[in-house]
Design a protein around this motif. Structure first.
Motif, PDB file in Angstrom:
ATOM      1  N   ASN A 149       0.696  -1.180   0.088  1.00  0.00           N
ATOM      2  CA  ASN A 149       0.114  -0.049  -0.080  1.00  0.00           C
ATOM      3  C   ASN A 149       0.815   1.212   0.003  1.00  0.00           C
ATOM      4  O   ASN A 149       0.634   1.953  -0.415  1.00  0.00           O
ATOM      5  N   GLU A 150       1.909   1.423   0.695  1.00  0.00           N
ATOM      6  CA  GLU A 150       2.910   2.558   0.738  1.00  0.00           C
ATOM      7  C   GLU A 150       3.371   2.642  -0.544  1.00  0.00           C
ATOM      8  O   GLU A 150       3.649   3.592  -1.172  1.00  0.00           O
ATOM      9  N   ALA A 151       4.255   1.543  -1.066  1.00  0.00           N
ATOM     10  CA  ALA A 151       4.955   1.366  -2.272  1.00  0.00           C
ATOM     11  C   ALA A 151       3.846   1.834  -3.463  1.00  0.00           C
ATOM     12  O   ALA A 151       4.372   2.792  -4.239  1.00  0.00           O
ATOM     13  N   ARG A 152       2.630   1.412  -3.453  1.00  0.00           N
ATOM     14  CA  ARG A 152       1.714   1.916  -4.500  1.00  0.00           C
ATOM     15  C   ARG A 152       1.511   3.468  -4.447  1.00  0.00           C
ATOM     16  O   ARG A 152       1.558   4.187  -5.272  1.00  0.00           O
ATOM     17  N   LYS A 153       1.275   3.985  -3.452  1.00  0.00           N
ATOM     18  CA  LYS A 153       1.123   5.362  -2.976  1.00  0.00           C
ATOM     19  C   LYS A 153       2.384   6.239  -3.606  1.00  0.00           C
ATOM     20  O   LYS A 153       2.192   7.126  -4.219  1.00  0.00           O
ATOM     21  N   LYS A 154       3.510   5.819  -3.342  1.00  0.00           N
ATOM     22  CA  LYS A 154       4.556   6.448  -3.835  1.00  0.00           C
ATOM     23  C   LYS A 154       4.717   6.340  -5.214  1.00  0.00           C
ATOM     24  O   LYS A 154       5.022   7.369  -5.904  1.00  0.00           O
ATOM     25  N   LEU A 155       4.440   5.066  -5.897  1.00  0.00           N
ATOM     26  CA  LEU A 155       4.431   5.143  -7.312  1.00  0.00           C
ATOM     27  C   LEU A 155       3.583   6.134  -8.073  1.00  0.00           C
ATOM     28  O   LEU A 155       3.655   6.842  -8.876  1.00  0.00           O
ATOM     29  N   VAL A 156       2.228   6.112  -7.422  1.00  0.00           N
ATOM     30  CA  VAL A 156       1.146   6.911  -7.839  1.00  0.00           C
ATOM     31  C   VAL A 156       1.568   8.195  -7.838  1.00  0.00           C
ATOM     32  O   VAL A 156       1.522   9.066  -8.874  1.00  0.00           O
ATOM     33  N   LEU A 157       2.176   8.865  -6.719  1.00  0.00           N
ATOM     34  CA  LEU A 157       2.481  10.351  -6.562  1.00  0.00           C
ATOM     35  C   LEU A 157       3.570  10.494  -7.414  1.00  0.00           C
ATOM     36  O   LEU A 157       3.558  11.684  -8.094  1.00  0.00           O
ATOM     37  N   ARG A 158       4.594   9.682  -7.808  1.00  0.00           N
ATOM     38  CA  ARG A 158       5.792   9.825  -8.759  1.00  0.00           C
ATOM     39  C   ARG A 158       5.198   9.965 -10.007  1.00  0.00           C
ATOM     40  O   ARG A 158       5.552  10.631 -11.001  1.00  0.00           O
ATOM     41  N   LYS A 159       4.113   9.307 -10.309  1.00  0.00           N
ATOM     42  CA  LYS A 159       3.720   9.204 -11.815  1.00  0.00           C
ATOM     43  C   LYS A 159       2.860  10.470 -12.129  1.00  0.00           C
ATOM     44  O   LYS A 159       2.844  10.967 -13.207  1.00  0.00           O
ATOM     45  N   LYS A 160       2.380  11.291 -11.059  1.00  0.00           N
ATOM     46  CA  LYS A 160       1.572  12.302 -11.193  1.00  0.00           C
ATOM     47  C   LYS A 160       2.384  13.579 -11.378  1.00  0.00           C
ATOM     48  O   LYS A 160       2.040  14.559 -11.940  1.00  0.00           O
ATOM     49  N   LYS A 161       3.635  13.541 -11.190  1.00  0.00           N
ATOM     50  CA  LYS A 161       4.435  14.718 -11.021  1.00  0.00           C
ATOM     51  C   LYS A 161       5.029  14.989 -12.641  1.00  0.00           C
ATOM     52  O   LYS A 161       4.846  14.263 -13.500  1.00  0.00           O
TER      53      LYS A 161
END
Length: 70
Positions: free
Chosen positions: A58-70
């Protein structure tokens, strides 16, 4: 969109696909294989990883999603 991955026993796949078709869902079947080199890299990473460096999915996915939005 939500993506769900299921492991369906081979002997139940036909039944499952018929069931899915009744609900009009999009189905994608992907088969992939890894070369011996790729398997060796993964084995090495597993062997040298430290458990304290692991991140819950769940934490890794959030980080990936945030990184993707930048």
């Amino acid at each position: 969109m939500t993506q769900i991955t299921l492991n369906i026993p081979d002997e139940e796949l036909t039944f499952f696909m018929k069931l899915i078709e009744k609900f009009n869902y999009e189905t994608i079947i992907t088969d992939f294989s890894l070369s011996e080199e790729m398997k060796n890299v993964l084995d090495l990473r597993r062997a040298t990883s430290k458990q304290e460096d692991f991140i819950p999915w769940n934490e890794a996915r959030k980080k990936l999603v945030l990184r993707k939005k930048k």
